[in-house]
Design an enzyme around this catalytic site. Structure first.
Site, mmCIF file in Angstrom:
data_model
loop_
_atom_site.group_PDB
_atom_site.id
_atom_site.type_symbol
_atom_site.label_atom_id
_atom_site.label_comp_id
_atom_site.label_asym_id
_atom_site.label_seq_id
_atom_site.Cartn_x
_atom_site.Cartn_y
_atom_site.Cartn_z
ATOM 1 C CG ASP A 13 -4.799 99.255 70.944
ATOM 2 O OD1 ASP A 13 -4.312 99.693 69.890
ATOM 3 O OD2 ASP A 13 -4.203 99.290 72.039
ATOM 4 C CE LYS A 14 -11.571 92.556 66.781
ATOM 5 N NZ LYS A 14 -11.231 91.331 66.021
#
Length: 300
Positions: free
Chosen positions: A133-134
């Site tokens: 995830d970012k």
């Protein structure tokens, strides 16, 4: 477009199967905007089709092409040879382009490097075998050719590749060890969230308590499966959401950077077959660093 149902199935899942070139989010939006009918009538995404039902779909807007421009950037590379590259992804860097992603991504940075990348995952995800995830930091392996990509993807699918994470979670986790075995699918309440749902895909996360810091409990997580947001959803589901998680943690636990780090990665090298293991210490803003060591993750 016209389709005929051949089994009892949810409308949205049927269309996802019939239209694999379109995302589930786009299909849900289509149904919400009454862009599809069943036997001439508009239906909700969860509508149960019966064999013989006729589904008609109007024109689906095309998605603008993804930005695949090379963007030079400094990457923290731990290992590199002609087949693979292992890097420590920083917080805030998305892995690959998406319609909602405007800033350069890891893919843009990889395309600026002087080497090839696999194309097995599609033209807009060159080299990407798995993702983070970012706002999750930590280790990723990138494939430089399709042979390496398929070998690595097979290991992730068969669970012979290992990914172990460290997290700081809310509250005081009483148990030293636990396993969360709960299926994960799209949240019925939000298009950007995942949730534990009865008809989701199997998901298993093993959790080990490492210590208690001022902000919460430091844990290690070992994945048996790799569902989207798996650790975040599972930990939130047992009342111990990851600190700094703006999707799944209560607002009062969102003030710090997200406390989730992919600290250990192990796989068989796709060319030599040798088992390789990598460890990356968490970033400076990880609140539980004092309780985390390589041994904590390797010894389970």
């Amino acid at each position: 477009m016209r389709f005929e149902a051949d089994a009892i199935e949810r409308l949205d899942k049927f269309l996802a199967r019939m239209l694999p070139q379109h995302s589930r989010t786009k299909i849900k939006k289509l149904l919400d905007e009454e862009g599809a009918t069943v036997n001439g009538a508009s239906r909700l995404p969860a509508f149960k089709l019966q064999p013989g039902d006729v589904v008609e779909v109007g024109e689906i807007p095309t998605t603008p092409p993804h930005d695949d421009d090379p963007v030079p950037m400094e990457l923290d590379v731990l290992f590199e040879d002609e087949d693979v590259l292992v890097l420590n992804k920083p917080r805030g860097l998305a892995v690959h382009p998406a319609p909602s992603q405007k800033a350069p991504t890891l893919v843009n940075g990889l395309l600026a490097r002087p080497h090839g990348l696999s194309r097995a995952a599609g033209g807009w995800r060159p080299g990407i075998v798995h993702r983070l995830d970012k706002d999750t930091t930590g280790l990723m392996v990138v494939a430089k050719n399709d042979v390496a990509h398929f070998a690595l993807a097979k290991q992730f699918s068969s669970k012979t590749a290992e990914r172990r994470y460290a997290a700081v979670v809310r509250g005081d986790l009483q148990r030293e060890r636990l396993t969360v075995d709960a299926p994960i699918g799209r949240s019925p309440n939000s298009p950007i969230k995942m949730a534990v749902v009865a008809d989701g895909k199997p998901a298993v996360t093993h959790v080990k308590r490492l210590g208690r810091c001022d902000s919460g409990t430091v844990v290690a997580c070992r994945l048996e499966t790799g569902r989207t947001h798996q650790i975040r959803v599972h930990l939130a589901g047992i009342g111990h959401s990851v600190l700094g998680d703006h999707l799944y943690a209560p607002p009062e636990f969102q003030s710090c950077p997200m406390q989730l780090h992919a600290a250990l990665l192990a796989f068989d090298h796709p060319a030599s077959g040798e088992r390789v293991v990598f460890f990356a210490p968490p970033p400076e803003d990880f609140l539980g660093s004092a309780f985390l060591s390589r041994a904590d993750l390797e010894v389970w």
